[in-house]
Each structure stands twice: as structure tokens, then as C-alpha cells.
Scaffold this motif. Sequence first.
Motif, PDB file in Angstrom:
ATOM      1  N   THR A  41      30.531 -85.607 -16.024  1.00  0.00           N
ATOM      2  CA  THR A  41      30.317 -84.592 -14.981  1.00  0.00           C
ATOM      3  C   THR A  41      30.448 -83.192 -15.581  1.00  0.00           C
ATOM      4  O   THR A  41      29.783 -82.264 -15.128  1.00  0.00           O
ATOM      5  CB  THR A  41      31.260 -84.789 -13.773  1.00  0.00           C
ATOM      6  OG1 THR A  41      32.572 -85.028 -14.247  1.00  0.00           O
ATOM      7  CG2 THR A  41      30.854 -85.964 -12.927  1.00  0.00           C
ATOM      8  N   ALA A  44      27.222 -81.701 -16.551  1.00  0.00           N
ATOM      9  CA  ALA A  44      26.253 -81.326 -15.509  1.00  0.00           C
ATOM     10  C   ALA A  44      26.291 -79.836 -15.198  1.00  0.00           C
ATOM     11  O   ALA A  44      25.333 -79.289 -14.650  1.00  0.00           O
ATOM     12  CB  ALA A  44      26.521 -82.131 -14.234  1.00  0.00           C
ATOM     13  N   LEU A  56      20.853 -86.004 -10.724  1.00  0.00           N
ATOM     14  CA  LEU A  56      21.595 -85.006  -9.955  1.00  0.00           C
ATOM     15  C   LEU A  56      21.265 -85.075  -8.476  1.00  0.00           C
ATOM     16  O   LEU A  56      20.129 -85.383  -8.093  1.00  0.00           O
ATOM     17  CB  LEU A  56      21.265 -83.608 -10.489  1.00  0.00           C
ATOM     18  CG  LEU A  56      21.508 -83.418 -11.993  1.00  0.00           C
ATOM     19  CD1 LEU A  56      21.011 -82.037 -12.441  1.00  0.00           C
ATOM     20  CD2 LEU A  56      22.975 -83.605 -12.347  1.00  0.00           C
ATOM     21  N   GLU A  57      22.255 -84.775  -7.644  1.00  0.00           N
ATOM     22  CA  GLU A  57      22.043 -84.714  -6.197  1.00  0.00           C
ATOM     23  C   GLU A  57      21.016 -83.630  -5.887  1.00  0.00           C
ATOM     24  O   GLU A  57      20.910 -82.622  -6.610  1.00  0.00           O
ATOM     25  CB  GLU A  57      23.353 -84.355  -5.477  1.00  0.00           C
ATOM     26  CG  GLU A  57      24.452 -85.384  -5.596  1.00  0.00           C
ATOM     27  CD  GLU A  57      24.342 -86.523  -4.581  1.00  0.00           C
ATOM     28  OE1 GLU A  57      23.344 -86.582  -3.833  1.00  0.00           O
ATOM     29  OE2 GLU A  57      25.250 -87.363  -4.559  1.00  0.00           O
ATOM     30  N   HIS A  60      22.543 -80.260  -5.891  1.00  0.00           N
ATOM     31  CA  HIS A  60      23.146 -79.751  -7.147  1.00  0.00           C
ATOM     32  C   HIS A  60      22.662 -78.333  -7.451  1.00  0.00           C
ATOM     33  O   HIS A  60      21.493 -78.007  -7.239  1.00  0.00           O
ATOM     34  CB  HIS A  60      22.735 -80.675  -8.299  1.00  0.00           C
ATOM     35  CG  HIS A  60      22.980 -80.094  -9.658  1.00  0.00           C
ATOM     36  ND1 HIS A  60      24.136 -80.342 -10.375  1.00  0.00           N
ATOM     37  CD2 HIS A  60      22.231 -79.273 -10.435  1.00  0.00           C
ATOM     38  CE1 HIS A  60      24.078 -79.691 -11.522  1.00  0.00           C
ATOM     39  NE2 HIS A  60      22.926 -79.042 -11.589  1.00  0.00           N
ATOM     40  N   PRO A  65      27.951 -78.216  -9.814  1.00  0.00           N
ATOM     41  CA  PRO A  65      27.303 -79.416 -10.328  1.00  0.00           C
ATOM     42  C   PRO A  65      27.618 -80.659  -9.492  1.00  0.00           C
ATOM     43  O   PRO A  65      28.763 -80.851  -9.094  1.00  0.00           O
ATOM     44  CB  PRO A  65      27.869 -79.558 -11.741  1.00  0.00           C
ATOM     45  CG  PRO A  65      29.066 -78.690 -11.804  1.00  0.00           C
ATOM     46  CD  PRO A  65      28.951 -77.659 -10.730  1.00  0.00           C
ATOM     47  N   ARG A  66      26.576 -81.432  -9.224  1.00  0.00           N
ATOM     48  CA  ARG A  66      26.744 -82.637  -8.412  1.00  0.00           C
ATOM     49  C   ARG A  66      25.946 -83.783  -9.048  1.00  0.00           C
ATOM     50  O   ARG A  66      24.716 -83.771  -8.999  1.00  0.00           O
ATOM     51  CB  ARG A  66      26.254 -82.391  -6.993  1.00  0.00           C
ATOM     52  CG  ARG A  66      27.114 -81.369  -6.254  1.00  0.00           C
ATOM     53  CD  ARG A  66      26.644 -81.167  -4.848  1.00  0.00           C
ATOM     54  NE  ARG A  66      27.661 -80.467  -4.079  1.00  0.00           N
ATOM     55  CZ  ARG A  66      27.622 -80.290  -2.766  1.00  0.00           C
ATOM     56  NH1 ARG A  66      26.607 -80.758  -2.071  1.00  0.00           N
ATOM     57  NH2 ARG A  66      28.587 -79.665  -2.137  1.00  0.00           N
TER      58      ARG A  66
END
Length: 294
Positions: A41, A44, A56-57, A60, A65-66
Motif C-alpha cells: 500500500t 500506491a 486501484l479503487e 483513489h 491512495p486506495r
Amino acid sequence: MTEVLTQEQVARYRRDGYLILERRLDAGTLAALHAEIERYTAKARGLTEGTDELDLEDSHTPDDPRVRRIKLPHTHSEVVRDLMYSDAILAPARDLIGPDIRLHTTKLNMKEAGHGAAVEWHQDFAFYPHTNDDVLAIGVILDDMTEENGPLMVFPGSHRGPVHDHHADGMFVGAMDLGRDGYDMADAVPLVGPAGSISIHHGRIVHGSAVNTSNRARRVLFYEMMAADAFPIMGSMTKFPDIHDYDARMLCGAPTLTPRLEPVPVRIPAPHPPIGKTIYEIQKGAGSRSFDTV
Ligand SMILES: O=C(O)CCC(=O)C(=O)O
């Protein structure tokens, strides 16, 4: 003779299509997997788009960051790879699909607190039909999985039914229309268990999971595998370049060149979107949704 499962558990898996094995991971392995997640993570932050390792979401941003999924973690994490070859994973699999097993794929679905993405109802076998259905997914539950934090949900016994239509507008979209196919969400069973437990689900079972709106993460590491004599059928969303690659996927036992042909239901997942897209992206093509998006 079985290695770790009781005859009752094997019979239950055959009837219901899933099992939960509580507290199968030692604390050291669980901590090492959590440390791996931290490591990924951190990568990211600053990213403007996904990479070969990270999906990634939609929500994001480089500053917030997601990560939605760590992709194929066994190819870049020694911890994930070592666990894949361990008896914690392979012994129950051997009890269910025999001694000779190939890896199909791995993924670590993140479902972070407050926004982890839903996965629409589907059957894995719809994405990758095989000549027989000794195909299953082992989920390593990395956080306590409860009804609140977007647990995997299944329809017990649905692995003994048809492979449903996962198309919309003539394209494979990897998602079913539950209502059309005669399912009622109220009959779905959440797979719950403490961190370090293992879930097993049959390749044909109908499953999905909702957005994680709770304040606790729900991360699950999936190892998907099949009997060595289960060979992919045309259109499978997973591509195996040649027999050397296929045989390099042996997790235990011996490979074979003789597929076992069983009278299993099959639908061809074609035409399909470009290979490499994750299920979250593919399912955006679905005509209807059962779960909210974030
Ligand atoms: O992570 C989940 O809840 C669903 C996983 C799944 O079915 C998939 O990734 O294909």
C-alpha cells in the motif's frame, strides 16, 4: 483417507460448496502477510494509475491512495508464495480435489474500511470453464470477517446448479442477474471467521460481496486452483501460453496430458473484454447491479 478435513467436512463441501476452517494460520504468518500489505500500500502513494502489481479503487488519488487488489501476489511476494506451497493451503485442497493440483491464479482483495469495493454475484467457473469442476478457491482471511465488513457471501448448493448467464449486450461481463436467475439475496450465507481462518469455495458456487462501509478492513488472499486433469475450455479468461507454463503451475503431485472430461455445465465467456482487466472493471459492463458502488 484425508489429511486434515473430516469426512463430515468433505461431505458438507460436496453438498454446500464451501467450508470455513477457523484459525489455520499461525500468528507469525499472519503478521508477515499484514507487513506485506503495508509494503504494497505504501507503493500506491503518488500513483496516478494502477500497475502490474496494484489495482486501484475508482476513488483513489495520488494523495489518498486506495488499493483495491494486489494482483498475482505469488509472483512478487515470497511470503505469499511460501504460503501457497504450504500444507495450510494444500492439505485441505488435496482432501477435496485430489493429490495433483495446479495453480490457477492468486489475488489479494483489499476491501479497506469505509470504501472497499463490492464484487457482483458470479461463478468463477463462468470466467474459466474447465473439462471438470474440481476447481476451487482458498481464501486466507486476513482480518476478522464479519457480517459488517463486506464478507464473501455464497448461495449454498448453487455449485450443483447451472453455470448462469454472465453476459450483457452480447459481451461477457462476469456478473449475473440474480433476480433473473431465481436467487433471493436473503438466502445468501456470509462466510465469517476470525483473522487467520481459511475459506474454501467451489468454482461453480454463486458468490459476491458488498461494499465495506464499516470501520474495519476486510482483506482476503485468494489462491485459486484446479485438479491437474482439469483443462481450460475455449474462451477462458485466464490464458496459459503453452504446456510448459501450464506444468510450471503444478502446486503438488504430477501433471498429466490426459484431461478428465466430466459432464459439467459450461458457458463460453466470450466475447470478453481485454485480458488483464480485473473483475471490478469487467463487471462495470453489467446491466444491473446488486450492490452499491463507491
Ligand atoms: O473479495 C471478494 O469478496 C470477492 C472475491 C471474488 O469473488 C473474486 O475476486 O473473484
